[in-house]
Each structure stands twice: as structure tokens, then as C-alpha cells.
Design a protein around this motif. Structure first.
Motif, PDB file in Angstrom:
ATOM      1  N   SER A  68      45.652  40.673  45.659  1.00  0.00           N
ATOM      2  CA  SER A  68      44.467  39.536  45.448  1.00  0.00           C
ATOM      3  C   SER A  68      43.946  39.761  44.018  1.00  0.00           C
ATOM      4  N   GLU A  69      43.080  38.891  43.827  1.00  0.00           N
ATOM      5  CA  GLU A  69      42.306  38.831  42.730  1.00  0.00           C
ATOM      6  C   GLU A  69      41.383  39.964  42.500  1.00  0.00           C
ATOM      7  N   LYS A  70      40.989  40.538  43.474  1.00  0.00           N
ATOM      8  CA  LYS A  70      40.160  42.045  43.522  1.00  0.00           C
ATOM      9  C   LYS A  70      41.107  43.038  43.261  1.00  0.00           C
ATOM     10  N   ASP A  71      42.385  42.994  43.790  1.00  0.00           N
ATOM     11  CA  ASP A  71      43.255  43.989  43.034  1.00  0.00           C
ATOM     12  C   ASP A  71      43.505  43.998  41.844  1.00  0.00           C
ATOM     13  N   ILE A  72      43.840  42.879  40.987  1.00  0.00           N
ATOM     14  CA  ILE A  72      43.854  42.743  39.692  1.00  0.00           C
ATOM     15  C   ILE A  72      42.781  43.062  38.968  1.00  0.00           C
ATOM     16  N   THR A  73      41.486  42.946  39.240  1.00  0.00           N
ATOM     17  CA  THR A  73      40.487  43.313  38.612  1.00  0.00           C
ATOM     18  C   THR A  73      40.357  44.709  38.722  1.00  0.00           C
ATOM     19  N   LEU A  74      40.429  45.338  39.691  1.00  0.00           N
ATOM     20  CA  LEU A  74      40.332  46.760  39.817  1.00  0.00           C
ATOM     21  C   LEU A  74      41.357  47.441  38.855  1.00  0.00           C
ATOM     22  N   PHE A  75      42.770  46.891  38.958  1.00  0.00           N
ATOM     23  CA  PHE A  75      43.794  47.356  38.002  1.00  0.00           C
ATOM     24  C   PHE A  75      43.469  47.405  36.553  1.00  0.00           C
ATOM     25  N   THR A  76      42.665  46.221  36.298  1.00  0.00           N
ATOM     26  CA  THR A  76      42.341  45.975  34.754  1.00  0.00           C
ATOM     27  C   THR A  76      41.365  47.185  34.409  1.00  0.00           C
ATOM     28  N   ARG A  77      40.323  47.342  35.209  1.00  0.00           N
ATOM     29  CA  ARG A  77      39.177  48.134  34.978  1.00  0.00           C
ATOM     30  C   ARG A  77      39.975  49.696  34.945  1.00  0.00           C
ATOM     31  N   HIS A 100      47.349  53.652  44.204  1.00  0.00           N
ATOM     32  CA  HIS A 100      46.874  52.491  45.187  1.00  0.00           C
ATOM     33  C   HIS A 100      47.439  52.391  46.401  1.00  0.00           C
ATOM     34  N   ASN A 101      46.582  51.936  47.518  1.00  0.00           N
ATOM     35  CA  ASN A 101      46.785  52.016  48.781  1.00  0.00           C
ATOM     36  C   ASN A 101      47.428  50.650  49.307  1.00  0.00           C
ATOM     37  N   ASN A 102      47.742  49.727  48.301  1.00  0.00           N
ATOM     38  CA  ASN A 102      48.721  48.584  48.744  1.00  0.00           C
ATOM     39  C   ASN A 102      49.861  48.551  48.090  1.00  0.00           C
ATOM     40  N   PRO A 103      50.795  48.578  48.896  1.00  0.00           N
ATOM     41  CA  PRO A 103      52.257  48.400  48.510  1.00  0.00           C
ATOM     42  C   PRO A 103      52.569  47.473  47.614  1.00  0.00           C
ATOM     43  N   ALA A 104      52.035  46.288  47.744  1.00  0.00           N
ATOM     44  CA  ALA A 104      52.413  45.035  46.937  1.00  0.00           C
ATOM     45  C   ALA A 104      52.042  45.425  45.437  1.00  0.00           C
ATOM     46  N   VAL A 105      50.710  45.747  45.587  1.00  0.00           N
ATOM     47  CA  VAL A 105      50.226  46.123  44.077  1.00  0.00           C
ATOM     48  C   VAL A 105      51.117  47.260  43.481  1.00  0.00           C
ATOM     49  N   SER A 106      51.578  48.394  44.130  1.00  0.00           N
ATOM     50  CA  SER A 106      52.362  49.556  43.534  1.00  0.00           C
ATOM     51  C   SER A 106      53.779  48.909  42.913  1.00  0.00           C
ATOM     52  N   LYS A 107      54.293  47.924  43.971  1.00  0.00           N
ATOM     53  CA  LYS A 107      55.448  47.356  43.451  1.00  0.00           C
ATOM     54  C   LYS A 107      55.436  46.705  42.134  1.00  0.00           C
ATOM     55  N   LEU A 108      54.133  45.677  41.886  1.00  0.00           N
ATOM     56  CA  LEU A 108      54.056  45.038  41.087  1.00  0.00           C
ATOM     57  C   LEU A 108      53.791  45.812  39.586  1.00  0.00           C
ATOM     58  N   LEU A 109      53.066  46.889  39.666  1.00  0.00           N
ATOM     59  CA  LEU A 109      52.885  47.643  38.633  1.00  0.00           C
ATOM     60  C   LEU A 109      53.953  48.550  38.183  1.00  0.00           C
ATOM     61  N   GLN A 110      54.977  49.133  39.203  1.00  0.00           N
ATOM     62  CA  GLN A 110      55.862  49.568  38.793  1.00  0.00           C
ATOM     63  C   GLN A 110      57.150  48.745  38.077  1.00  0.00           C
ATOM     64  N   LYS A 128      55.724  37.458  33.410  1.00  0.00           N
ATOM     65  CA  LYS A 128      56.433  37.334  34.244  1.00  0.00           C
ATOM     66  C   LYS A 128      55.911  37.069  35.608  1.00  0.00           C
ATOM     67  N   TYR A 129      54.676  37.493  35.824  1.00  0.00           N
ATOM     68  CA  TYR A 129      53.853  37.025  36.747  1.00  0.00           C
ATOM     69  C   TYR A 129      52.712  36.431  36.898  1.00  0.00           C
ATOM     70  N   PRO A 130      53.022  34.985  36.672  1.00  0.00           N
ATOM     71  CA  PRO A 130      51.863  33.985  36.249  1.00  0.00           C
ATOM     72  C   PRO A 130      50.957  34.006  37.554  1.00  0.00           C
ATOM     73  N   LEU A 131      51.194  34.191  38.868  1.00  0.00           N
ATOM     74  CA  LEU A 131      50.673  34.169  40.038  1.00  0.00           C
ATOM     75  C   LEU A 131      49.405  35.173  40.102  1.00  0.00           C
ATOM     76  N   HIS A 132      49.548  36.130  39.379  1.00  0.00           N
ATOM     77  CA  HIS A 132      48.654  37.332  39.188  1.00  0.00           C
ATOM     78  C   HIS A 132      47.891  37.429  37.927  1.00  0.00           C
ATOM     79  N   PHE A 133      48.810  37.068  36.775  1.00  0.00           N
ATOM     80  CA  PHE A 133      48.179  37.241  35.569  1.00  0.00           C
ATOM     81  C   PHE A 133      48.121  35.836  34.853  1.00  0.00           C
ATOM     82  N   ASP A 134      46.981  35.062  34.503  1.00  0.00           N
ATOM     83  CA  ASP A 134      46.872  33.775  34.166  1.00  0.00           C
ATOM     84  C   ASP A 134      47.157  33.911  32.559  1.00  0.00           C
TER      85      ASP A 134
END
Length: 410
Positions: A68-77, A100-110, A128-134
Motif C-alpha cells: 500500500s501507499e502507507k507501506d511505501i511511506t513507512l519504508f521511505t521514512r 516488516h510484517n507484510n510478506p509482499a513488502v519484504s519480497k519487494l524490498l528483497q 522497475k516497480y512503477p506501481l509502487h514508486f512513481d
């Protein structure tokens, strides 16, 4: 042809995740995870790090969850905080991903970490991930890498995302409250019409005589609900589904809704202020990062979240690129409040455009805060009166015959 058939193979095994356990030179047990093609690759990588592999086990990728957008915001911080503290980039990705407790976020970051490990620039890995990083996110990261101020721009980007997400949440909250009350009112009314009123109707039949007009109206509506409840609920669900489906997939529908949103009574002003706040905040962040104004405007329009301002930004960008000042171009667009234009004019004249744009964003964010608080205070009594009138009217209509019977008996 044979070579072309083999090319997809590396992509297919890219998602393998290995949990490993090893010992360092002091004999201390170390555990971790690594993404690689085979166990042999993991073993070789560990040996190069001075670790003796003890156990390597391939893990199934965990499913569930979405980014989610909230996940990306938290990751950025989190990334900005760790890099400012001197934690290396790859280690920062490891810490955030594993914590991170969200497997999708962990996979994305890995996946991003793997790209960076193989030599890709951080901005290229994000692209490479335009859906998450504009585009705005990637442009700021690229500017930070080129200027050697990645920590500073990550911090600024995190602040930007936190503020824009907060203002979006406030506007959504202001709109969600009355909509949710209307839905609840409809469901309560439907339950009364389908289950409660028919029970009263059976009682009234035993009274004989004529029923009061309001009672007859309510009974007629109840009869319609009972006879056609599946059509009513089906039509309501179908209308909502069609609206949401069309809104998400039709560009024309999105344009219409964006224009309509700015003209809504009461709520339109809040949406306008929120849009201007996002526009100015985005422009300020890009300009402060050293991105040229014309190039920055590429990201600003889309970040505003409204087609009217996205279209106006394209017009502004065309005029600025031909030598027109930003203030004049914004005036010609005819969608910005006078205060915004005055502040931009002062910023251009004083050479502090990013600072002035930031102040405008702060002002309108506070305006949205105040407006949402005022709306909440205003909506509560209005909704209470609405629900009280609706439910009270139904109750009175159903009890009128009983009152009439009591007066006759008395």
C-alpha cells in the motif's frame, strides 16, 4: 530459437528465497535470508563473506498482502532514518525487509536489494516497480544519488509522502463519514420496511376502519420493498459496482468525477485546498532537490491527484519551457487561488521559490485540517436530525393508528 527459449529461465528462479545458518570465524552462529538461484550460489556467497555454511533451506514465498501507499511511506521514512544514522544501504534494506510484517513488502524490498547488489543504481531499481514508486519518487532518488545527498533527499521525500498521505486521509475521512451514514440509514430503513412494518400491518387489519394517511404511505412503501427487495438490493449493488468499475477503468469517468469533485457544495472547497496543497508540496520538494522546474512539472501534475490540475500543469509546463514565468503561467491556467499566485510571485522575485511553495502547502494543509474539523462538527447535528427525522417519522406513522384507537376507546 533455442537461445530465446532459455532466456526466461533466470527470471523464473529469481524469486527463490533461502534461509541459511552459518558460523563466522569466531564460531558464532549467524542466521539470515538470501535470494539466489540455487543453494550452491548461496553457499559460495556466504564463503566469500567469511562464513561457514551449516544449513541452507529453500523457502516458499509467503503469499497474502499487498503493498500500500502507507507501506511505501513507512519504508521511505525507515530508510531515510537508517541512512542518516550511517547504516549502509544494503543493510538498511535487509533490516526494513526482515522487520516488516507484510510478506509482499519484504519480497519487494528483497528484489530491489538484489538489483542494487548486482550493480543497478538505486533509482533504476525503483523504476522497475512503477506501481509502487512513481516518477517523482524515482527522480528525487536519482537526483540524490547524482548529487551525493541521498540521505537528505530521502528524508525530504519521506516528509513529503507523510504530509500528502495525511491530507488524503483527512479528505477521504470527511467524505466517508456522510456516505457511511447514508448507507446505514438505507439499510435500517430497508429492515424496518421488510420486517417491522408488515408485522404492524397484520395488527392494523384487526382494528378495522380507515388508517391515517401517513400510515398508508408507509405501508405502501413497505409492500413495495417486500415485493421487490431483491430488485432494490440488486440494483443498488449493481449501481455501486458499475460506478466503481467505470471510475477505475474509464478515463472519461475519472475526468468527469475530478471536475465534479471540485464543484461539490461544502466538500468541493476542501478537495480544492487539498489538491493545491499536494501540487505546491510536490513542486516545492522537486525544486528544492535541484530538479529543473520544467522537468519537475512532469511529476507535479500527476501527484496533484486531480485531472483539472494535471491538465493545467501540462499547460504551465509548456508556457514555462517557452520562457514564461511560473507566476504568469499559473495565472493563465486559472485554477489557483490568488494567495498561491502571490506567494509564487514573491518566491520567484526573491529566489526562494521552494520555500514559498512549501509555506503555501503548509497553509492549505492547515486549512484542510480546520475545514475537516468544522465539517465534522457541522455534520454530526445534521446527521442526527436526518436520522431522527427518518426513523422518528416511520415510528410516528406506525403508531398513529394506535393513538387513534386509544382516543376512540377513551
Amino acid at each position: 530459437m533455442a537461445t530465446a527459449a532459455k532466456k526466461p529461465a533466470p527470471t523464473a528462479v529469481k524469486d527463490f528465497s533461502f534461509a541459511w545458518e552459518g558460523k563466522d570465524k569466531a564460531g558464532k552462529v549467524v542466521r539470515g535470508e538470501m535470494r539466489a538461484t540455487t543453494e550452491t550460489v548461496v553457499s559460495s556467497a556466504l564463503r566469500r563473506q567469511g562464513l561457514l555454511p551449516v544449513k541452507i533451506k529453500k523457502q516458499r514465498l509467503k503469499g497474502g498482502g499487498s503493498v500500500s501507499e502507507k507501506d511505501i511511506t513507512l519504508f521511505t521514512r525507515q530508510l531515510a532514518t537508517m541512512m542518516k544514522a550511517g547504516v549502509p544501504l544494503l543493510q538498511s534494506f535487509d533490516i526494513v525487509g526482515k522487520g516488516h510484517n507484510n510478506p509482499a513488502v519484504s519480497k519487494l524490498l528483497q528484489d530491489i536489494k538484489t538489483d542494487v547488489e548486482t550493480g543497478s543504481a538505486l533509482a533504476s531499481a525503483f523504476r522497475k516497480y512503477p506501481l509502487h514508486f512513481d516518477q517523482l519518487f524515482c527522480n528525487l532518488i536519482a537526483a540524490g544519488e547524482q548529487a551525493g545527498i541521498l540521505e537528505t533527499l530521502l528524508d525530504r521525500l519521506a516528509t513529503y509522502k507523510e504530509k500528502t498521505q495525511a491530507i488524503k486521509a483527512k479528505i477521504k475521512g470527511a467524505l466517508f463519514y456522510p456516505i457511511s451514514i447514508m448507507v446505514i440509514a438505507f439499510l435500517v430503513t430497508a429492515v424496518i420496511m421488510i420486517f417491522v412494518v408488515p408485522a404492524f400491518k397484520d395488527v392494523f387489519k384487526s382494528f378495522g376502519g380507515d388508517l391515517p394517511g401517513p400510515t398508508l404511505v408507509v405501508i405502501a412503501i413497505s409492500d413495495f420493498f417486500v415485493a421487490n427487495w431483491y430488485i432494490i438490493f440488486g440494483a443498488a449493488a449493481g449501481a455501486i459496482y458499475t460506478f466503481l468499475y467505470t471510475w477505475r477503468r474509464s478515463k472519461m469517468m475519472q475526468i468527469f468525477m475530478d471536475r465534479l469533485a471540485l464543484k461539490l457544495p461544502i466538500f468541493g472547497d476542501v478537495i480544492l485546498k487539498g489538491t493545491v496543497a499536494r501540487w505546491t508540496r510536490t513542486c516545492s520538494t522537486m525544486f528544492a532537490a535541484g530538479v529543473p522546474l520544467v522537468e519537475a512539472l512532469d511529476s507535479v501534475g500527476g501527484a496533484s491527484g486531480n485531472y483539472v490540475y494535471e491538465s493545467a500543469t501540462r499547460q504551465i509546463q509548456a508556457e514555462v519551457s517557452s520562457g514564461t514565468s511560473l507566476t504568469v503561467a499559473m495565472q493563465n491556467a486559472n485554477v489557483f487561488p490568488n494567495m498561491t499566485l502571490q506567494m509564487v510571485s514573491i518566491g520567484e522575485e526573491s529566489g526562494q521559490l521552494d520555500n514559498m511553495l512549501s509555506k503555501v502547502a503548509d497553509f492549505y494543509e492547515q486549512e484542510v485540517d480546520d475545514a475537516v474539523s468544522a465539517l465534522s462538527s457541522l455534520m454530526e447535528p445534521i446527521i442526527m436530525v436526518f436520522l431522527g427525522g427518518l426513523i422518528g417519522g416511520l415510528v410516528i406513522a406506525m403508531y398513529l393508528p394506535i393513538f387513534k384507537l386509544g382516543s376512540v376507546v377513551g
